[in-house]
Design an enzyme around this catalytic site. Structure first.
Site, PDB file in Angstrom:
ATOM      1  N   THR A 154     -77.258  32.851  32.309  1.00  0.00           N
ATOM      2  CA  THR A 154     -77.359  33.084  33.694  1.00  0.00           C
ATOM      3  C   THR A 154     -78.286  34.030  34.194  1.00  0.00           C
ATOM      4  O   THR A 154     -78.582  35.115  33.492  1.00  0.00           O
ATOM      5  CB  THR A 154     -75.799  33.489  34.074  1.00  0.00           C
ATOM      6  OG1 THR A 154     -75.048  32.686  33.952  1.00  0.00           O
ATOM      7  CG2 THR A 154     -75.626  33.780  35.774  1.00  0.00           C
TER       8      THR A 154
ATOM      9  N   GLN B  33    -100.550  42.806  31.696  1.00  0.00           N
ATOM     10  CA  GLN B  33    -101.157  44.002  32.310  1.00  0.00           C
ATOM     11  C   GLN B  33    -102.205  43.529  33.289  1.00  0.00           C
ATOM     12  O   GLN B  33    -102.642  44.480  34.072  1.00  0.00           O
ATOM     13  CB  GLN B  33    -102.132  44.861  31.197  1.00  0.00           C
ATOM     14  CG  GLN B  33    -101.361  45.537  30.114  1.00  0.00           C
ATOM     15  CD  GLN B  33    -100.695  46.698  30.956  1.00  0.00           C
ATOM     16  OE1 GLN B  33    -100.957  47.266  31.828  1.00  0.00           O
ATOM     17  NE2 GLN B  33     -99.614  47.329  30.309  1.00  0.00           N
TER      18      GLN B  33
ATOM     19  N   CYS C 256     -96.145  56.402  18.394  1.00  0.00           N
ATOM     20  CA  CYS C 256     -95.490  56.896  17.217  1.00  0.00           C
ATOM     21  C   CYS C 256     -94.275  56.113  16.953  1.00  0.00           C
ATOM     22  O   CYS C 256     -93.390  55.548  17.745  1.00  0.00           O
ATOM     23  CB  CYS C 256     -94.779  58.248  17.970  1.00  0.00           C
ATOM     24  SG  CYS C 256     -96.029  59.253  18.970  1.00  0.00           S
TER      25      CYS C 256
ATOM     26  N   SER D  63     -94.721  40.171  33.256  1.00  0.00           N
ATOM     27  CA  SER D  63     -93.420  41.091  33.505  1.00  0.00           C
ATOM     28  C   SER D  63     -93.244  41.821  34.844  1.00  0.00           C
ATOM     29  O   SER D  63     -94.528  41.870  35.267  1.00  0.00           O
ATOM     30  CB  SER D  63     -93.566  41.927  32.324  1.00  0.00           C
ATOM     31  OG  SER D  63     -92.529  43.207  32.292  1.00  0.00           O
TER      32      SER D  63
HETATM   33  C1  LIG Z   1     -95.532  45.860  28.679  1.00  0.00           C
HETATM   34  C2  LIG Z   1     -96.360  44.923  27.954  1.00  0.00           C
HETATM   35  C3  LIG Z   1     -95.353  43.976  27.358  1.00  0.00           C
HETATM   36  C4  LIG Z   1     -93.928  44.065  27.256  1.00  0.00           C
HETATM   37  O1  LIG Z   1     -93.346  43.453  28.583  1.00  0.00           O
HETATM   38  P1  LIG Z   1     -91.712  43.853  28.685  1.00  0.00           P
HETATM   39  O2  LIG Z   1     -91.342  43.460  30.053  1.00  0.00           O
HETATM   40  O3  LIG Z   1     -91.743  45.597  28.712  1.00  0.00           O
HETATM   41  O4  LIG Z   1     -90.893  43.517  27.595  1.00  0.00           O
HETATM   42  C5  LIG Z   1     -96.102  42.871  26.658  1.00  0.00           C
HETATM   43  N1  LIG Z   1     -97.377  42.824  26.693  1.00  0.00           N
HETATM   44  C6  LIG Z   1     -98.077  43.816  27.277  1.00  0.00           C
HETATM   45  C7  LIG Z   1     -99.461  43.629  27.303  1.00  0.00           C
HETATM   46  C8  LIG Z   1     -97.567  44.773  27.902  1.00  0.00           C
HETATM   47  O5  LIG Z   1     -98.389  45.870  28.268  1.00  0.00           O
END
Ligand SMILES: *Cc1c(COP(=O)(O)O)cnc(C)c1O
Length: 390
Positions: A244, A186, A333, A206
């Site tokens: 890969t 985040q 949910c 991510s």
């Molecule tokens: C979205 C998120 C993840 C997961 O990442 P993905 O790429 O969706 O698997 C992990 N930790 C936090 C804090 C996130 O906000």
């Protein structure tokens, strides 16, 4: 779409972000042209290898780290799983310890991985937290034991946006020779994170939270971190994460990181200003109680998580959806039964208050005009639903 502005007002950037047009262009180039296998030795392979290493450099540079220490995964979830399973199972194999410490407000990728480790016989401590939603480093100091291997505390929480004191937490881990992992999904691209200066050993990031494509992420590993891979195969990514590489995804992730590098800090400040004004408008327009979940100052600029006691967050979400506004509830949910958010309950909200919460997360496209419209609609619905409830 809303009638007034004739477009969707997307305020759920912590769930995912729209893909930047420059990122799409980069991805298309990989799909159409640079489609070779980066492990192949001939020209088409070398062309792909250059794309791969370019992306690695751009992402590592946003972390102020060396590209050799960055390993691509299928996303933040896999990076988190790899950190916990990889480090803990390796420690067990080498008889170095059995204990993991996490925060009680981690993403389910950490939370559930920790739970699985418990079923395998590892010990897990969940640190206490108070209503601020911020971990007190002193609590970590007392939680570390002789057989502690790893501490995992997220940098920014995905529900309430609170920023954890990772520098202090990491320093405590260093002084006890315990590894420190942070889920920075985040914060990455929004707050500066210097992996070279900060006492962090593993970092998860991510792509789709920073205007890149879904299904791609990375883990940053200090070279001396002992870790067992979770997957076995052809040996890509120095065997840390074999298979890969997701080339279009990785190239898009690299481009998304390069775009963030140009606005880092600045955009967070813009959103923080906007959010604070938005909150003051809401407080004026809504009749009755408006509670902020978590500390409002030590928090990501884009995040607002509010409780409107007496109403259902989900009813509010659905009403706003009809107005062309996308927000999310503070509660996750799960198939039929709605359990209150573990984050909101950890910071002391009772289940009813937790259920009355919504999360609003701003992003690049968010304007003042959008938030004025959202204030009007939000106040209208909250006031209407409250009249209905009493
Ligand atoms: C979205 C998120 C993840 C997961 O990442 P993905 O790429 O969706 O698997 C992990 N930790 C936090 C804090 C996130 O906000």
């Amino acid at each position: 779409m809303n009638r007034e502005l004739n477009r969707l007002i997307y305020l759920d950037h912590s769930a995912t972000t729209p893909v930047d047009p420059g990122v799409i262009k980069t991805m298309n180039h990989v799909l159409e042209q640079a489609w070779g296998n980066p492990s192949s030795l001939y020209g088409k392979g070398r062309e792909a290898k250059i794309v791969l290493e370019n992306a690695r450099e751009k992402i590592a540079s946003l972390l102020h780290g060396t590209p050799e220490n960055l390993f691509f995964t299928s996303g933040g979830t896999e990076a988190d799983n790899l950190a916990l399973f990889g480090v803990m199972r390796c420690a067990r194999r080498e008889n170095r310890g059995n204990h993991l410490v996490i925060s009680p407000i981690e993403h389910s990728a950490i939370n559930k991985a920790a739970h699985t480790l418990e079923t395998e016989g590892f010990r897990v401590t969940r640190l206490p937290i108070n209503e601020t939603g911020i971990i007190d480093p002193e609590k970590l100091r007392v939680a570390i034991e002789d057989d502690t291997v790893l501490v995992s505390v997220m940098y920014v929480n995905n529900e309430i946006g609170t920023i954890q004191p990772i520098e202090e937490l990491g320093a405590i881990c260093r002084s006890r020779e315990v590894l420190f992992h942070t889920d920075a999904v985040q914060s990455f691209g929004k707050l500066d994170l210097n992996v070279t200066e900060l006492p962090v050993d593993l970092v998860s990031i991510s792509s789709h939270k920073i205007y890149g494509p879904k299904g791609v992420g990375a883990i940053y590993l200090r070279p001396e971190v002992p870790i067992d891979p979770v997957t076995q195969g052809g040996g890509q990514e120095k065997n840390i994460r074999t298979g890969t590489e997701n080339m279009p995804g990785i190239a898009g992730f690299g481009e998304a990181a390069a775009i963030c590098a140009q606005e880092i800090g600045q955009e967070n400040n813009r959103l923080e200003n906007l959010r604070n004004r938005f909150l003051s408008w809401i407080r004026e327009a809504v009749h009755g109680e408006v509670l902020v979940n978590g500390d409002l100052t030590r928090r990501l600029g884009a995040n607002l998580n509010l409780a409107f006691p007496g109403i259902e967050g989900e009813s509010l979400l659905l009403a706003l959806d009809l107005d062309g506004i996308a927000v999310s509830t503070g509660s996750a949910c799960s198939s039929g039964s709605t359990k209150p958010s573990h984050v909101l309950t950890a910071i002391g909200r009772d289940p009813e208050t937790a259920h009355s919460s919504i999360r609003i997360t701003l992003g690049r496209s968010t304007t003042e005009e959008d938030l004025q419209y959202v204030t009007d609609r939000l106040a209208y619905h909250v006031n209407r639903l409250r009249e209905f409830a009493f």
